[in-house]
Design an enzyme around this catalytic site. Structure first.
Site, PDB file in Angstrom:
ATOM      1  N   HIS A  55       0.943  -1.509  -0.101  1.00 43.77           N
ATOM      2  CA  HIS A  55      -0.235   0.133  -0.116  1.00 43.77           C
ATOM      3  C   HIS A  55       0.790   1.360   0.451  1.00 43.77           C
ATOM      4  O   HIS A  55       2.277   1.018   0.763  1.00 43.77           O
ATOM      5  CB  HIS A  55      -0.616   0.001   0.757  1.00 43.77           C
ATOM      6  CG  HIS A  55      -2.264  -0.934   1.226  1.00 43.77           C
ATOM      7  ND1 HIS A  55      -1.765  -2.301   1.257  1.00 43.77           N
ATOM      8  CD2 HIS A  55      -2.945  -0.552   0.804  1.00 43.77           C
ATOM      9  CE1 HIS A  55      -3.318  -3.115   1.227  1.00 43.77           C
ATOM     10  NE2 HIS A  55      -4.694  -2.096   1.276  1.00 43.77           N
ATOM     11  N   ASN A  65       7.598  -4.604   3.574  1.00 43.29           N
ATOM     12  CA  ASN A  65       6.262  -3.821   3.610  1.00 43.29           C
ATOM     13  C   ASN A  65       6.499  -4.640   5.372  1.00 43.29           C
ATOM     14  O   ASN A  65       5.497  -3.844   5.803  1.00 43.29           O
ATOM     15  CB  ASN A  65       5.789  -5.117   2.927  1.00 43.29           C
ATOM     16  CG  ASN A  65       4.439  -4.926   2.183  1.00 43.29           C
ATOM     17  OD1 ASN A  65       3.924  -3.642   3.098  1.00 43.29           O
ATOM     18  ND2 ASN A  65       3.120  -5.814   2.562  1.00 43.29           N
TER      19      ASN A  65
END
Length: 299
Positions: free
Chosen positions: A143, A174
């Site tokens: 994201h 991440n």
């Protein structure tokens, strides 16, 4: 053999200035982005836009003739419930995503388990990523605007799962150091009036064994989704005192030890401006002269 070396201050320009300037003029004319506008755009103190001249008219021609059959491309802006995004059709991801965090956006009953990654149908099929592109690639769907930033609305959280808000991200990064940076952004939002977060990819040049500089990056899937070499995150903090504080971070898209303090990834904002082709400081200074920039070793 000469070791490869990343160079942050050298830039690959985003080239979105003129289109964004035209969009801003058109927005004012149509009022839809004016005082009555809904969503994040109406609340943003700044946009990372570059001022640029309008399309020049060659001697002896009518300017409108140049666009008789349409212009092949303009900056692709998306205003969603939780963020504003500028899409890059070449990379199949965003140039930047900007979101507003505060105490209200962080609270709510939104359920991440009720969200699914989905194609962005507002992007032409030639230029958008699909879930199949990520399957078996070895990269996470990372994201840019984080889902956990928008618990206030299920739709706002669901909007963060459009693949236009996603970039291929190293799984270790991440799930660890980048996740820590996102958590830190949320912690700042609890102690400031507002935190505006602008996140995006970087494709930085590096020196190869022959002593020359190259920009090299992997692509994944049949749609050739570009894998950034680095990611940036620029934080604009509105303090309760009225002071504006600026913090800017860059992390490589590779495994990063999550025990390294986040302060180690602070960089001067101008290094991100040069590398991304975006501008932040001139726009902030149009709103305030009370700006404090935080860099490594300066707290």
């Amino acid at each position: 053999m000469l070791r490869a070396r990343w160079v942050l201050p050298l830039a690959v320009g985003a080239g979105l200035g003129a289109a964004l300037a035209r969009w801003e003029r058109g927005a004012r004319e149509h009022r839809e982005w004016g005082d009555a506008a809904e969503g994040l755009l109406a609340r943003l103190p700044v946009l990372p836009a570059v001022a640029a001249a309008s399309l020049p008219a060659p001697p002896g021609s009518v300017r409108t003739e140049l666009s008789k059959y349409g212009l092949p491309g303009l900056a692709q802006l998306r205003s969603r419930e939780s963020y504003v995004l500028c899409y890059d059709p070449r990379s199949r991801s965003a140039l930047w995503v900007i979101e507003q965090l505060n105490r209200d956006t962080l609270s709510g009953a939104s359920d991440r388990a009720a969200c699914d990654f989905q194609e962005d149908d507002s992007v032409h099929e030639y230029h958008r990523a699909t879930n199949a592109d990520y399957r078996g690639s070895g990269f996470d769907r990372g994201h840019l605007a984080a889902a956990a930033n928008h618990r206030w609305s299920q739709k706002a959280m669901r909007d963060t799962f459009y693949l236009s808000n996603i970039a291929p991200q190293n799984p270790h990064l991440n799930q660890n150091a980048w996740n820590n940076l996102e958590k830190y952004c949320r912690s700042l939002a609890k102690h400031n009036r507002n935190v505006y977060v602008c996140t995006g990819p970087l494709f930085l040049p590096r020196m190869e064994a022959d002593g020359k500089m190259y920009v090299k990056y992997q692509v994944i899937g049949k749609n050739n989704v570009a894998v950034p070499t680095h990611f940036f995150k620029v934080l604009i903090l509105e303090k309760e005192s009225g002071e504006i504080e600026l913090r800017s971070y860059v992390m490589p898209n590779s495994p990063v030890d999550d025990k390294i303090p986040l302060e180690r990834f602070l960089v001067p904002i101008e290094s991100i401006e040069r590398a991304s082709g975006l501008l932040f400081v001139p726009n902030i200074l149009r709103r305030t002269s009370n700006l404090k920039a935080i860099t490594a070793g300066k707290q």
